[in-house]
Structure formats: structure tokens, C-alpha cells
Design a protein around this motif. Sequence first.
Motif, PDB file in Angstrom:
ATOM      1  N   ALA A   1       5.166  -1.610 -11.773  1.00  8.23           N
ATOM      2  CA  ALA A   1       4.399  -0.378 -11.557  1.00  8.23           C
ATOM      3  C   ALA A   1       4.693   0.206 -10.185  1.00  8.23           C
ATOM      4  CB  ALA A   1       2.911  -0.656 -11.722  1.00  8.23           C
ATOM      5  N   ALA A   2       4.837  -0.655  -9.186  1.00 10.27           N
ATOM      6  CA  ALA A   2       5.171  -0.182  -7.840  1.00 10.27           C
ATOM      7  C   ALA A   2       6.531   0.507  -7.835  1.00 10.27           C
ATOM      8  CB  ALA A   2       5.152  -1.342  -6.851  1.00 10.27           C
ATOM      9  N   ARG A   3       7.501  -0.076  -8.532  1.00 10.26           N
ATOM     10  CA  ARG A   3       8.834   0.545  -8.588  1.00 10.26           C
ATOM     11  C   ARG A   3       8.762   1.938  -9.188  1.00 10.26           C
ATOM     12  NH1 ARG A   3      10.659  -4.623 -11.192  1.00 10.26           N
ATOM     13  NH2 ARG A   3      11.482  -5.963  -9.526  1.00 10.26           N
ATOM     14  N   VAL A   4       8.024   2.079 -10.277  1.00 10.36           N
ATOM     15  CA  VAL A   4       7.971   3.358 -10.996  1.00 10.36           C
ATOM     16  C   VAL A   4       7.182   4.402 -10.214  1.00 10.36           C
ATOM     17  CG1 VAL A   4       7.122   4.490 -13.095  1.00 10.36           C
ATOM     18  CG2 VAL A   4       8.285   2.272 -13.259  1.00 10.36           C
ATOM     19  N   LEU A   5       6.000   4.035  -9.732  1.00 12.04           N
ATOM     20  CA  LEU A   5       5.129   5.016  -9.085  1.00 12.04           C
ATOM     21  C   LEU A   5       5.579   5.360  -7.673  1.00 12.04           C
ATOM     22  CD1 LEU A   5       1.597   3.889 -10.312  1.00 12.04           C
ATOM     23  CD2 LEU A   5       3.138   5.598 -11.280  1.00 12.04           C
ATOM     24  N   SER A   6       6.416   4.525  -7.068  1.00 15.47           N
ATOM     25  CA  SER A   6       6.926   4.840  -5.723  1.00 15.47           C
ATOM     26  C   SER A   6       7.818   6.073  -5.728  1.00 15.47           C
ATOM     27  CB  SER A   6       7.692   3.643  -5.158  1.00 15.47           C
ATOM     28  OG  SER A   6       8.850   3.371  -5.931  1.00 15.47           O
ATOM     29  N   LYS A   7       8.208   6.534  -6.900  1.00 18.33           N
ATOM     30  CA  LYS A   7       9.037   7.743  -7.003  1.00 18.33           C
ATOM     31  C   LYS A   7       8.191   9.018  -6.880  1.00 18.33           C
ATOM     32  CE  LYS A   7      12.394   4.915  -8.006  1.00 18.33           C
ATOM     33  NZ  LYS A   7      13.331   4.492  -6.937  1.00 18.33           N
ATOM     34  N   TYR A   8       6.876   8.868  -6.820  1.00 18.42           N
ATOM     35  CA  TYR A   8       5.972  10.012  -6.779  1.00 18.42           C
ATOM     36  C   TYR A   8       5.114   9.955  -5.526  1.00 18.42           C
ATOM     37  CZ  TYR A   8       7.074  10.229 -11.791  1.00 18.42           C
ATOM     38  OH  TYR A   8       7.715  10.293 -13.005  1.00 18.42           O
ATOM     39  N   GLN A   9       4.512  11.092  -5.191  1.00 19.61           N
ATOM     40  CA  GLN A   9       3.519  11.138  -4.137  1.00 19.61           C
ATOM     41  C   GLN A   9       2.156  11.420  -4.743  1.00 19.61           C
ATOM     42  OE1 GLN A   9       4.802  14.011  -1.148  1.00 19.61           O
ATOM     43  NE2 GLN A   9       5.647  12.359   0.087  1.00 19.61           N
ATOM     44  N   PHE A  10       1.132  10.822  -4.158  1.00 20.00           N
ATOM     45  CA  PHE A  10      -0.220  10.955  -4.679  1.00 20.00           C
ATOM     46  C   PHE A  10      -1.172  11.335  -3.557  1.00 20.00           C
ATOM     47  CE2 PHE A  10       2.057   7.838  -7.223  1.00 20.00           C
ATOM     48  CZ  PHE A  10       1.885   8.341  -8.509  1.00 20.00           C
ATOM     49  N   GLU A  11      -2.252  12.013  -3.907  1.00 21.07           N
ATOM     50  CA  GLU A  11      -3.237  12.399  -2.901  1.00 21.07           C
ATOM     51  C   GLU A  11      -4.013  11.193  -2.393  1.00 21.07           C
ATOM     52  OE1 GLU A  11      -5.702  15.587  -4.313  1.00 21.07           O
ATOM     53  OE2 GLU A  11      -4.163  17.085  -3.863  1.00 21.07           O
ATOM     54  N   SER A  12      -4.310  10.246  -3.295  1.00 21.51           N
ATOM     55  CA  SER A  12      -5.017   9.029  -2.896  1.00 21.51           C
ATOM     56  C   SER A  12      -4.037   7.868  -2.837  1.00 21.51           C
ATOM     57  CB  SER A  12      -6.141   8.721  -3.879  1.00 21.51           C
ATOM     58  OG  SER A  12      -7.137   9.720  -3.827  1.00 21.51           O
ATOM     59  N   SER A  13      -4.447   6.801  -2.199  1.00 17.68           N
ATOM     60  CA  SER A  13      -3.578   5.640  -2.010  1.00 17.68           C
ATOM     61  C   SER A  13      -3.642   4.701  -3.219  1.00 17.68           C
ATOM     62  CB  SER A  13      -3.989   4.874  -0.758  1.00 17.68           C
ATOM     63  OG  SER A  13      -3.855   5.673   0.395  1.00 17.68           O
ATOM     64  N   ILE A  14      -2.521   4.041  -3.473  1.00 21.37           N
ATOM     65  CA  ILE A  14      -2.441   3.024  -4.516  1.00 21.37           C
ATOM     66  C   ILE A  14      -2.070   1.702  -3.858  1.00 21.37           C
ATOM     67  CG2 ILE A  14      -1.303   2.276  -6.646  1.00 21.37           C
ATOM     68  CD1 ILE A  14      -0.693   5.206  -7.252  1.00 21.37           C
ATOM     69  N   ILE A  15      -2.754   0.648  -4.254  1.00 20.45           N
ATOM     70  CA  ILE A  15      -2.432  -0.696  -3.770  1.00 20.45           C
ATOM     71  C   ILE A  15      -1.921  -1.528  -4.939  1.00 20.45           C
ATOM     72  CG2 ILE A  15      -3.355  -2.848  -2.816  1.00 20.45           C
ATOM     73  CD1 ILE A  15      -5.358  -1.221  -1.250  1.00 20.45           C
ATOM     74  N   TYR A  16      -0.775  -2.171  -4.727  1.00 27.07           N
ATOM     75  CA  TYR A  16      -0.225  -3.137  -5.667  1.00 27.07           C
ATOM     76  C   TYR A  16      -0.352  -4.504  -4.994  1.00 27.07           C
ATOM     77  CZ  TYR A  16       2.050   1.353  -6.591  1.00 27.07           C
ATOM     78  OH  TYR A  16       2.300   2.694  -6.773  1.00 27.07           O
ATOM     79  N   VAL A  17      -0.962  -5.464  -5.663  1.00 23.67           N
ATOM     80  CA  VAL A  17      -1.222  -6.723  -4.968  1.00 23.67           C
ATOM     81  C   VAL A  17      -1.031  -7.926  -5.879  1.00 23.67           C
ATOM     82  CG1 VAL A  17      -3.727  -6.561  -5.419  1.00 23.67           C
ATOM     83  CG2 VAL A  17      -2.897  -8.007  -3.559  1.00 23.67           C
TER      84      VAL A  17
ATOM     85  N   VAL B   1       0.837  -1.195   0.000  1.00 22.92           N
ATOM     86  CA  VAL B   1       0.000   0.000   0.000  1.00 22.92           C
ATOM     87  C   VAL B   1       0.872   1.245   0.000  1.00 22.92           C
ATOM     88  CG1 VAL B   1      -1.819   1.281   1.202  1.00 22.92           C
ATOM     89  CG2 VAL B   1      -1.774  -1.228   1.310  1.00 22.92           C
ATOM     90  N   GLN B   2       0.682   2.094  -0.991  1.00 17.96           N
ATOM     91  CA  GLN B   2       1.338   3.395  -1.067  1.00 17.96           C
ATOM     92  C   GLN B   2       0.318   4.437  -0.613  1.00 17.96           C
ATOM     93  OE1 GLN B   2       3.102   4.222  -4.876  1.00 17.96           O
ATOM     94  NE2 GLN B   2       3.812   6.257  -4.298  1.00 17.96           N
ATOM     95  N   LYS B   3       0.468   4.924   0.602  1.00 22.29           N
ATOM     96  CA  LYS B   3      -0.542   5.778   1.211  1.00 22.29           C
ATOM     97  C   LYS B   3      -0.622   7.146   0.546  1.00 22.29           C
ATOM     98  CE  LYS B   3      -2.697   3.742   4.684  1.00 22.29           C
ATOM     99  NZ  LYS B   3      -4.178   3.682   4.772  1.00 22.29           N
ATOM    100  N   GLY B   4      -1.841   7.607   0.335  1.00 20.89           N
ATOM    101  CA  GLY B   4      -2.063   8.928  -0.219  1.00 20.89           C
ATOM    102  C   GLY B   4      -1.849  10.015   0.814  1.00 20.89           C
ATOM    103  N   THR B   5      -1.471  11.200   0.352  1.00 11.80           N
ATOM    104  CA  THR B   5      -1.162  12.307   1.250  1.00 11.80           C
ATOM    105  C   THR B   5      -2.408  13.030   1.748  1.00 11.80           C
ATOM    106  OG1 THR B   5      -0.919  13.794  -0.647  1.00 11.80           O
ATOM    107  CG2 THR B   5       1.079  12.698   0.166  1.00 11.80           C
ATOM    108  N   LYS B   6      -3.500  12.954   0.992  1.00 16.69           N
ATOM    109  CA  LYS B   6      -4.718  13.691   1.343  1.00 16.69           C
ATOM    110  C   LYS B   6      -5.901  12.771   1.618  1.00 16.69           C
ATOM    111  CE  LYS B   6      -7.568  17.623  -0.093  1.00 16.69           C
ATOM    112  NZ  LYS B   6      -7.758  18.685  -1.112  1.00 16.69           N
ATOM    113  N   TYR B   7      -6.007  11.697   0.824  1.00 12.78           N
ATOM    114  CA  TYR B   7      -7.121  10.761   0.969  1.00 12.78           C
ATOM    115  C   TYR B   7      -6.561   9.356   1.212  1.00 12.78           C
ATOM    116  CZ  TYR B   7      -9.199  14.635  -1.700  1.00 12.78           C
ATOM    117  OH  TYR B   7      -9.576  15.875  -2.155  1.00 12.78           O
ATOM    118  N   PRO B   8      -5.971   9.126   2.391  1.00 15.47           N
ATOM    119  CA  PRO B   8      -5.295   7.845   2.615  1.00 15.47           C
ATOM    120  C   PRO B   8      -6.232   6.637   2.607  1.00 15.47           C
ATOM    121  CG  PRO B   8      -5.441   9.106   4.655  1.00 15.47           C
ATOM    122  CD  PRO B   8      -5.853  10.028   3.557  1.00 15.47           C
TER     123      PRO B   8
END
Length: 444
Positions: free
Chosen positions: A161-177, A114-121
Amino acid sequence: MRKLYTFLVALFSISALLAQTDTRLYDIVNAVSAERIEKDVTTLVNFGTRHTLSDTISQTTGIGAARRWIKSEFEKTSADCNNCLNVFYQKDLVKKGDGQRIVKDVWVVNVVAVQKGTKYPNRFIIMSGDIDSRVSDPNNFTSKSPGANDNASGMAGTIEAARVLSKYQFESSIIYVGLSGEEQGLFGGKGLAAYAKEQGWDIVGIINNDMIGNISGVDGVVSNRDFRIFSEPVPPTETEDQRRARRFYGGEVDGISRQLARYIHKTTKTYMPEMNPMMIYRLDRFGRGGHHRPFNDAGFAGVRIMEAHENYTQQHQDIRVENGIAYGDVLEHVNFGYAKKLTAVNAINLASIAWAPPAPTTVEIGGIVEPSAKLKWNKVDGAVGYKIYWRDTTSPTWDSYKYVGDVTEHTLEGIVIDNFFFGVAAVGKDDHESLVVFPNKIFR
């Protein structure tokens, strides 16, 4: 002449505004690595079999070794982004006889990052791949079952996708499963969907990737640009009142999963125009199933992304040569450049949704026996404006829109409600949009 010049400048400015894109999404496309995907697919194949009921003790063979390796890869990515991923197992005990393909008690274990979002976790968009593999007999959990395309390709794409997107921050959370138990009856998806309900997760949708590496179809077609997006028309959880309303007001192809499919289609055509996303108006392939379905069953939006041209000799097959045909889901049949493209399709849509504000929860429509359609909606936190979309009732995509600014109601003058379908999306500060919401209330 001066008036013409002023008009042309204004027209150019409007065109530039409408064509505005977020260059970060191009960067994300370019960052996806075919070489890393190939390395990961090879590692997964080398576990011999990843059958859900296979060995869990060995360090080199079976699903236990595979899921530990997947978890370690997510953890490496997390270490590289200052522990930005929360990595854990989510598991359920499935008892012998709970389906014809469960021949002994088994823990169905999913690997979640889980990559937690900064605004809408607590708001999540999910990308999934399947860990498990099988041969011709679905209950044979010892024979060699490389599962290179089905579905090491989707699992490797999710890790990448997790490797690439982990370089950014997002308002909402992303789950890689990585989901287990798919071949035995979609048990991993059932378990995670139930867990999401228990945790109260606000799930925008799941993008399930199942076979994203084959470009040469059994029908003789070879294409590294076509891919399919499967989506069901309306949620199976709709009420009788909602079903009755659809008969009079429309919406039989406008459920939440169909809107997710349209979103993916639009984002792909904008940022990867060389690709040909094919929206398939069906839950899945004819008479077959995938791991987005348990989420649909729970009332969540979910789609399946996969290759357009399947080769059935390379799916669910014992490795053999028969009548001159080489059967088996082996490494040499995977096109890693194509898997890179479909991984990038996922990544840009995950990013766009996670950067966007939430969608309106209520969209009302009026204008019955009037010359203009009227819409109003609830104000969305984080939205700087809204777009009203409309399309011909026979069109598969939202073809027209009007940006109406930071208001919560608008009248489309001269556009008759009877002739089109309508929807509303929230727009964020970087022009990322929520999914379109089809009207769910009527006003007069």
C-alpha cells in the motif's frame, strides 16, 4: 413532451452526480500487485521466525533481520517518491514478567513510515500489519515459525500500500506501520498508541490487517471475495454522562470505530463491488484480540480487516502432520490474489480519507415532538458542503442522505427524529467525504 424531456435530462444529471466517483481510486486498485505481495511474504517467511523475543543480531534470521528489511523496503519506496516518507523505529522496553508471554526483557520495535499530508500534516489515517510470528507455544522463540498468513500477509499488504499510495499526494497524512509484540500481548500497538498521544497526533483511525491471505476455511467454505471488518460499538473511554445519554437517545452501535467500519464498507461497495465486506459487530473474534485494540483503549477509532474464513490448523501451530492433517502457517496456504484485493481495500480507503476534509467535531440534533428532524454542526475547513445521513434504527449502514451544500444547519422536513438515526459528513472538492459523525449534542 418538451417538459418530459427536460425532466428526464434533469433526472439523468442528478443520477450522474450521485454516482460520481474518483477514477484515481480505480487506478489504485489496479496498481496493487499480487506478485510483489508474494515476493514480500516469501521474504518474511524466509527469516525462519519473527517471534518478538527471537534473534535481533543475525542478518538472515529472527525479528531483528525482519524489521531491518521492512525498514529498508519503506526507505526504497521513499527514495522513489523523492523522500516522501519519514521512516523510523518507534520502540519500548518491555520488562520480563510484564505478561505471561514476556520471559525476558525485550525491545518491542515498530517500523513506521509517515507520508505527510499537504494541508493537515498532523491528521493521520493508519494502516498496520504485524511483524511477529509464533508457533504452538507462545514463549517458544527459537523454533521455525514462518507466519506466512499470520501475519506476513498483512505486513506485505502494508508495504505494498505504501508503494502504491506514495505516487500520490494527500491533504492528510498516512502512516504505514509494522507492529511488533502482537502475539506476546499487543505491546507494539500499546507503544505506538501511547507515542501518538505524546506527539499529539490527530488520528482518524487505524485499519489493522491481521491475516488477509487465506480463502479456504476450516468450515469448508472457500471464498476469495468475503472479508470481515471487526469494530467495537462505542469507545471504552466514554464517560458516564455519555453512557447515560445513549440510553435515552441511542447510539449504542454508532461509536467512532463503527463509523470507520461503515466508511470502509461503503467505499468498498462503490469501487470494488465484487467484494463482500462483512461488518462484524464485535471488537474482534470471540475471546481473541488484535492490534487495533490498544488504539481503541486509547480512545482512537480502529478496526480489524481480515479474511472471512479462517483455518485454525494454520494458525499458531508447530509445523507437523498429525492424524493426516498438515499443521503450520506456511507459504502454500496464502492466496496472493486475495491478499491483493484486501490490500486494495485498504489503499482506497486510506486514499479516500486522506483526500477528504476533516469531519465535523460537533453535530447537534433537535426536533423532539416535532414533524421534522433538525441538525446543525460546526463549519469544517476545506469542506465545500455537507451530507446528512439517516437510516432505520435496525439498519447496519447509512442508507439515505441529503446533500445540503455549504451550510451548517438543516431541517429534514417530514422525517421524524424518533424513527431514524442520523449523522453528518463533510464533503471535499473531489467529493471525498469524512467519516459520518453521530450527533453528540441535543438542542430544542
